[in-house]
Scaffold this active site. Sequence first.
Site, PDB file in Angstrom:
ATOM      1  CE  LYS A  88     -30.742 -26.301   3.700  1.00 35.58           C
ATOM      2  NZ  LYS A  88     -29.478 -26.703   3.038  1.00 35.58           N
ATOM      3  CG  HIS A 158     -20.333 -23.580  -4.072  1.00 40.34           C
ATOM      4  ND1 HIS A 158     -19.363 -22.716  -3.617  1.00 40.34           N
ATOM      5  CD2 HIS A 158     -21.068 -23.942  -2.992  1.00 40.34           C
ATOM      6  CE1 HIS A 158     -19.507 -22.556  -2.310  1.00 40.34           C
ATOM      7  NE2 HIS A 158     -20.534 -23.290  -1.918  1.00 40.34           N
ATOM      8  CB  SER A 220     -27.167 -28.191 -12.312  1.00 47.71           C
ATOM      9  OG  SER A 220     -26.464 -27.613 -11.254  1.00 47.71           O
ATOM     10  CG  ASP A 243     -30.990 -30.906  -5.468  1.00 43.12           C
ATOM     11  OD1 ASP A 243     -31.287 -30.721  -6.665  1.00 43.12           O
ATOM     12  OD2 ASP A 243     -30.355 -30.070  -4.797  1.00 43.12           O
TER      13      ASP A 243
HETATM   14  P1  NAD Z   1     -22.910 -25.049  -9.372  1.00 40.84           P
HETATM   15  O1  NAD Z   1     -23.918 -24.228 -10.101  1.00 40.84           O
HETATM   16  O2  NAD Z   1     -21.800 -24.376  -8.662  1.00 40.84           O
HETATM   17  O3  NAD Z   1     -22.261 -26.116 -10.378  1.00 40.84           O
HETATM   18  C1  NAD Z   1     -23.070 -26.846 -11.265  1.00 40.84           C
HETATM   19  C2  NAD Z   1     -22.302 -27.990 -11.882  1.00 40.84           C
HETATM   20  O4  NAD Z   1     -23.160 -28.651 -12.822  1.00 40.84           O
HETATM   21  C3  NAD Z   1     -21.089 -27.567 -12.680  1.00 40.84           C
HETATM   22  O5  NAD Z   1     -20.195 -28.655 -12.686  1.00 40.84           O
HETATM   23  C4  NAD Z   1     -21.667 -27.316 -14.068  1.00 40.84           C
HETATM   24  O6  NAD Z   1     -20.676 -27.402 -15.066  1.00 40.84           O
HETATM   25  C5  NAD Z   1     -22.673 -28.438 -14.155  1.00 40.84           C
HETATM   26  N1  NAD Z   1     -23.843 -28.145 -14.990  1.00 40.84           N
HETATM   27  C6  NAD Z   1     -24.557 -27.001 -15.020  1.00 40.84           C
HETATM   28  N2  NAD Z   1     -25.598 -27.141 -15.881  1.00 40.84           N
HETATM   29  C7  NAD Z   1     -25.525 -28.395 -16.367  1.00 40.84           C
HETATM   30  C8  NAD Z   1     -26.289 -29.139 -17.304  1.00 40.84           C
HETATM   31  N3  NAD Z   1     -27.380 -28.623 -17.881  1.00 40.84           N
HETATM   32  N4  NAD Z   1     -25.927 -30.410 -17.583  1.00 40.84           N
HETATM   33  C9  NAD Z   1     -24.853 -30.965 -16.972  1.00 40.84           C
HETATM   34  N5  NAD Z   1     -24.097 -30.304 -16.070  1.00 40.84           N
HETATM   35  C10 NAD Z   1     -24.423 -29.035 -15.797  1.00 40.84           C
HETATM   36  O7  NAD Z   1     -23.753 -25.975  -8.390  1.00 40.84           O
HETATM   37  P2  NAD Z   1     -23.297 -26.683  -7.046  1.00 40.84           P
HETATM   38  O8  NAD Z   1     -23.573 -25.803  -5.896  1.00 40.84           O
HETATM   39  O9  NAD Z   1     -21.934 -27.258  -7.199  1.00 40.84           O
HETATM   40  O10 NAD Z   1     -24.369 -27.877  -6.988  1.00 40.84           O
HETATM   41  C11 NAD Z   1     -24.322 -28.939  -7.908  1.00 40.84           C
HETATM   42  C12 NAD Z   1     -25.616 -29.719  -7.842  1.00 40.84           C
HETATM   43  O11 NAD Z   1     -25.755 -30.293  -6.551  1.00 40.84           O
HETATM   44  C13 NAD Z   1     -26.869 -28.876  -8.041  1.00 40.84           C
HETATM   45  O12 NAD Z   1     -27.750 -29.610  -8.878  1.00 40.84           O
HETATM   46  C14 NAD Z   1     -27.454 -28.719  -6.647  1.00 40.84           C
HETATM   47  O13 NAD Z   1     -28.832 -28.530  -6.661  1.00 40.84           O
HETATM   48  C15 NAD Z   1     -27.069 -30.064  -6.063  1.00 40.84           C
HETATM   49  N6  NAD Z   1     -27.013 -30.113  -4.597  1.00 40.84           N
HETATM   50  C16 NAD Z   1     -27.396 -31.267  -4.000  1.00 40.84           C
HETATM   51  C17 NAD Z   1     -27.354 -31.370  -2.627  1.00 40.84           C
HETATM   52  C18 NAD Z   1     -27.748 -32.664  -1.966  1.00 40.84           C
HETATM   53  O14 NAD Z   1     -27.876 -32.697  -0.740  1.00 40.84           O
HETATM   54  N7  NAD Z   1     -27.894 -33.734  -2.691  1.00 40.84           N
HETATM   55  C19 NAD Z   1     -26.946 -30.288  -1.843  1.00 40.84           C
HETATM   56  C20 NAD Z   1     -26.530 -29.115  -2.492  1.00 40.84           C
HETATM   57  C21 NAD Z   1     -26.556 -29.046  -3.870  1.00 40.84           C
END
Ligand code: NAD
Length: 342
Positions: A88, A158, A220, A243
């Site tokens: 990927k 998201h 995040s 992550d």
């Molecule tokens: P997004 O940007 O749409 O949403 C981010 C979320 O985190 C929101 O709820 C926001 O309010 C909050 N946020 C943003 N900055 C913050 C901070 N400094 N402190 C606390 N909260 C904060 O992102 P998303 O696409 O929903 O992804 C969320 C997280 O999941 C990201 O960190 C992304 O990297 C991670 N992720 C992990 C996997 C996995 O396989 N584990 C896969 C995809 C995404």
Amino acid sequence: MGGSIEERSFEELSPVDAGAGISLVSEAVCEQVVGRPEAFTAVESVFAAMASGAAYNFPVVREAIGHADALYGFKSGFDRAGMVLGVKSGGYWPGNVDKNLTNHQSTVILFDPDTGQLRSLVGGNYLTAVRTAAASAVSIAHLARKDARVLGMVGAGHQSTFQLRAALEQRNFEKVVAWNPHPEYLSRLAAVCEELGMPFAAVEREQLGAEADVIITITSAFEPLLMKQWIKPGTHIACMGTDTKGKQEVDPELLASASVFTDEVAQSISIGEAQHAVASGLLNEADITPIGEVINGTHPGRRDDLEITLFDGTGVGLQDLAVASAAVELAQAKGLAGQVSL
Ligand code: NAD
């Protein structure tokens, strides 16, 4: 004919040699053919294969490219059980939002493990969300108490609605409580709950810990959002947001007091939620169990109703390859895959 491929003219090559039969599966088709059940099965199977040694992830590459503030990289691996080989590729382009595009962009490329030939190009954006939700759902299915009734959501970005929908299918939940650092996003989760007829309440974090039997964190964050003393005995927590090195969603003391499971131990201790507890000496690498062992039945999983279980879902390339492979198979079966040759 005869001689090596290099000695033959293009016209003499068989269609296979010439790279015929490359399937194209678009984002829209992925959404059409890979639902939550298909993603759950694909992710559960590949976690099992990882734990039995039949599948392994290759080292991840992730680089700031010095253009458009982008982070670009690839996650790759081979699943000998499912015969899936691929990568990927993609990353994070923060300026995409101004172009009406998703900031996270990815594409999955699958190869024939027998020949190395390119086999499929698959849109990876929807699949990333559905496979991440499937990972926490698999953890709930295998580790949460059977009588779990309240789901707690920390995070409302998201990924959160994918997480919510997949989690709700794993137990007979009766209520969702949620908290987000930016409360205005919580309407997303409330809308899904309304659609599903599920009671929903926006709460403070302490109350979320006191009420929830299962908690998903998907933010995040770079600091603990949930403290150990807020979490009641018997809770299952799926930490899905961490992550990357430096990210953090929960108190390291919580990991020290919980039974910790993960998709891949190497990622858990380096870029996952466990990185902080391990670095501060509160948790040993040897105390983290691959969830595939629970799926395979070589680890009992939850021991009793008072134990706190924590799944550190770091996100591995094999998850992406597993759902992409399912997408190709289903799209081909339904006549929805495009076809090109190189
Ligand atoms: P997004 O940007 O749409 O949403 C981010 C979320 O985190 C929101 O709820 C926001 O309010 C909050 N946020 C943003 N900055 C913050 C901070 N400094 N402190 C606390 N909260 C904060 O992102 P998303 O696409 O929903 O992804 C969320 C997280 O999941 C990201 O960190 C992304 O990297 C991670 N992720 C992990 C996997 C996995 O396989 N584990 C896969 C995809 C995404």
